[in-house]
Design a protein around this motif. Structure first.
Motif, PDB file in Angstrom:
ATOM      1  N   GLY A 288     -10.420  52.284  -9.040  1.00  0.00           N
ATOM      2  CA  GLY A 288     -10.871  51.821 -10.341  1.00  0.00           C
ATOM      3  C   GLY A 288      -9.684  51.656 -11.258  1.00  0.00           C
ATOM      4  O   GLY A 288      -8.534  51.625 -10.817  1.00  0.00           O
ATOM      5  N   GLN A 311     -16.210  52.796  -5.859  1.00  0.00           N
ATOM      6  CA  GLN A 311     -15.641  52.100  -7.015  1.00  0.00           C
ATOM      7  C   GLN A 311     -16.129  52.783  -8.282  1.00  0.00           C
ATOM      8  O   GLN A 311     -17.299  53.177  -8.370  1.00  0.00           O
ATOM      9  CB  GLN A 311     -16.067  50.635  -7.045  1.00  0.00           C
ATOM     10  CG  GLN A 311     -15.481  49.891  -8.224  1.00  0.00           C
ATOM     11  CD  GLN A 311     -16.116  48.536  -8.465  1.00  0.00           C
ATOM     12  OE1 GLN A 311     -15.968  47.950  -9.534  1.00  0.00           O
ATOM     13  NE2 GLN A 311     -16.846  48.025  -7.482  1.00  0.00           N
ATOM     14  N   TYR A 313     -16.024  52.615 -12.719  1.00  0.00           N
ATOM     15  CA  TYR A 313     -15.700  51.928 -13.967  1.00  0.00           C
ATOM     16  C   TYR A 313     -15.820  52.948 -15.089  1.00  0.00           C
ATOM     17  O   TYR A 313     -16.721  53.802 -15.086  1.00  0.00           O
ATOM     18  CB  TYR A 313     -16.663  50.760 -14.212  1.00  0.00           C
ATOM     19  CG  TYR A 313     -16.741  50.324 -15.664  1.00  0.00           C
ATOM     20  CD1 TYR A 313     -15.710  49.587 -16.242  1.00  0.00           C
ATOM     21  CD2 TYR A 313     -17.828  50.686 -16.454  1.00  0.00           C
ATOM     22  CE1 TYR A 313     -15.779  49.210 -17.585  1.00  0.00           C
ATOM     23  CE2 TYR A 313     -17.904  50.299 -17.797  1.00  0.00           C
ATOM     24  CZ  TYR A 313     -16.871  49.567 -18.356  1.00  0.00           C
ATOM     25  OH  TYR A 313     -16.927  49.205 -19.669  1.00  0.00           O
ATOM     26  N   ALA A 342     -20.072  47.099 -10.927  1.00  0.00           N
ATOM     27  CA  ALA A 342     -19.427  48.384 -11.196  1.00  0.00           C
ATOM     28  C   ALA A 342     -20.340  49.536 -10.786  1.00  0.00           C
ATOM     29  O   ALA A 342     -20.095  50.683 -11.146  1.00  0.00           O
ATOM     30  CB  ALA A 342     -19.077  48.494 -12.682  1.00  0.00           C
TER      31      ALA A 342
END
Length: 526
Positions: A288, A311, A313, A342
């Motif tokens: 990220g 991942q 965010y 995200a």
């Protein structure tokens, strides 16, 4: 999470360290540049540092500061200061001397721990550090004469101050601001504990696992992530630099879970079969803090079929992670579109998509500003109540400044940025800061700084300038002009010259138009 980590929810930042020092005192806690500390040793060092800070008069509401590359002393300082109700303001070691001056003074730090490699930077501005009462130098290897090690050895350990409260600020992380100067993001112990618990969702450390801490600790992704290992009692291997050799060495030493920026993936895949094989030992690769080009992600998933990709965010103002895309979703053939999302909000987080003009909530699938509410939301910007009020509503919603949408299944897609921010290799770069410097060049009439896509860094800085009539300047000259005043990573990697910059009827430079030719073929813009 290991079975033994199923404990009562911690309230303070140093609770889990104390627990493991009691339960597994002789087990490995941290390894760094060939040195290893047990849980008991690390706990003793934190308590001694707290004693040293108290002897210097540090207490609730005070700020201390750290300036060096990655070093366990930074983590020790955060935990020790927090136990006294004080905060650690971690300075980006890549800043120029004038920028260090601003951050240290703005934080009000009374004590500054600085690595010997960077001592010259501090000495150059020492007379301007008006709040700093003491500078303590430390070496990478703790060699004889290390002032920090001597400080610990001569200190009397003290326990947490009973007056400390969970809402006390424990970290001040500097993030770019609307004036082009960084803002100090105040994160409380309650914020950080909530992040450790919530962002930990989906992680599953197994016996024998080791945590690789390689993200810079001045970045929220480093200082938040290092707490995962401490929370679970899992040993961490910290690298001083996130270079290929250091990362490979940590993996060879047993580190198999990590968080890094996407640029590292690109570097590894370009380094050949041997590097790919080494990184294939990772069980978890969390990424990220920068855009991930979809072709790069697909190549990584194919190269490491046994690695779990996560991942994330987030933003500094929410302690780091606020949404995540989990491993199964990375390899879901029925929903390939989710690779550019995200993910979904982590536990404890709520999300809204709000019309920028009206402030009204938008329907599913419509694009608007992303707002989040969570116990992780910062307490505010240090010394800037007006800026705080601009981004945190009265009922606790944080306005990210990012544009996106949420689909019917709750997946968040971040597509653009209201804030004029560039994220390159995980570093937040604020355009007005660079524009302010370039505008001082005598040949420059007007300038716009934009982020353009880069396969390695996600984005890089591009300057678009027009020159005064009759004036001349080269790309190299303007880049060098920036390097005299700014950290190298903030300086443009390219310069485009135009006769005039595009503007709307009110005279505002149309940065969206300047960016458009570069982002047309990319799947994500953030």
């Amino acid at each position: 999470m290991t079975a033994t980590a199923e404990l009562a929810t911690p309230t303070y930042l140093d609770e889990r360290l104390a627990h493991w020092a009691r339960e597994t005192p002789d087990a490995e806690a941290m390894t760094y540049l060939g040195r290893t500390w047990t849980w008991a040793e690390m706990h003793d060092r934190v308590r001694r540092l707290a004693g040293a800070l108290r002897a210097m008069g540090i207490g609730r509401g005070d700020v201390v500061s750290f300036l060096d590359k990655n070093h366990p002393a930074c983590v020790e300082l955060t935990l020790a200061a927090a136990s006294l109700g004080a905060a650690n303001a971690i300075v980006n070691f890549r800043l120029a001397a004038d920028e260090i001056d601003y951050v240290v003074n703005d934080s009000g730090a009374r004590v500054l721990l600085v690595g010997t490699e960077l001592l010259g930077q501090v000495e150059a501005v020492r007379d301007r550090l008006t709040h700093v009462e003491r500078v303590v130098a430390l070496t990478p290897d703790g060699a004889d004469g290390d002032e920090y090690e001597a400080l610990l050895a001569g200190a009397d350990p003290v326990d947490r101050d009973p007056a400390v409260e969970p809402g006390d600020t424990c970290l001040v992380m500097y993030s770019s601001g609307t004036t082009g100067r960084p803002k100090g993001v105040m994160l409380s112990q309650a914020n950080m504990v909530a992040h450790t618990l919530n962002a930990h969702d989906g992680w599953a450390f197994d016996p024998g696992d080791k945590n690789m801490v390689s993200m810079p600790l001045f970045h929220v992704g480093g200082s938040s992530y290092v707490l995962f290992g401490i929370h679970d009692g899992v040993p961490s291997v910290m690298t001083r630099d996130p270079d290929g050799a250091s990362l490979a060495g940590a993996i060879m030493a047993g580190a198999n879970r990590t968080f890094l920026v996407p640029a590292v993936l690109a570097q590894v895949l370009a380094s050949g079969d041997q590097a790919i094989a080494v990184f294939g030992r990772l069980k978890t690769y969390c990424y990220g803090a920068a855009p991930m080009p979809l072709p790069l992600l697909r190549a990584a998933i194919q190269a490491w079929p046994d690695t779990d990709f996560i991942q994330v965010y987030g933003l500094t103002e929410v302690c780091g992670v606020i949404t995540h895309l989990m491993p199964a979703e990375h390899r879901d053939p029925d929903h390939p579109e989710r690779l550019v999302s995200a993910g979904q909000p982590i536990p404890g987080a709520e999300v809204r998509v709000v019309d920028v003009g009206t402030g009204e909530d938008l329907p599913v699938g419509d694009h608007g500003e992303l707002w989040f509410r969570s116990p992780q939301v910062m307490t505010g910007y240090l010394g800037k109540p007006e800026a705080t009020a601009e981004v945190i509503t009265e009922d606790g919603w944080f306005r990210t400044g990012d544009i996106g949408k949420v689909d019917a299944d709750g997946y968040v897609y971040v597509t653009d940025r209201l804030k004029d921010m560039i994220i390159s290799g995980g570093e937040n770069i604020y355009s007005p800061e660079i524009e302010r410097v370039l505008a001082e060049h005598p040949a420059v009439a007007e300038v716009a700084i934009i982020g353009v896509p880069d396969d390695r860094w996600g984005e890089t800085v591009k300057a678009v300038v027009s020159l005064h009539p009759g004036q001349e300047a080269t790309e190299a000259e303007l880049v060098e002009h920036c390097r005299a005043s700014l950290a190298r990573y903030k300086c443009p990697s390219s310069v485009e010259f135009l006769e005039a910059l595009p503007r709307n009827p009110t005279g505002k430079i149309l940065k969206r138009d300047l960016r458009a030719p570069y982002w047309g073929e990319w799947d994500r813009r953030i």
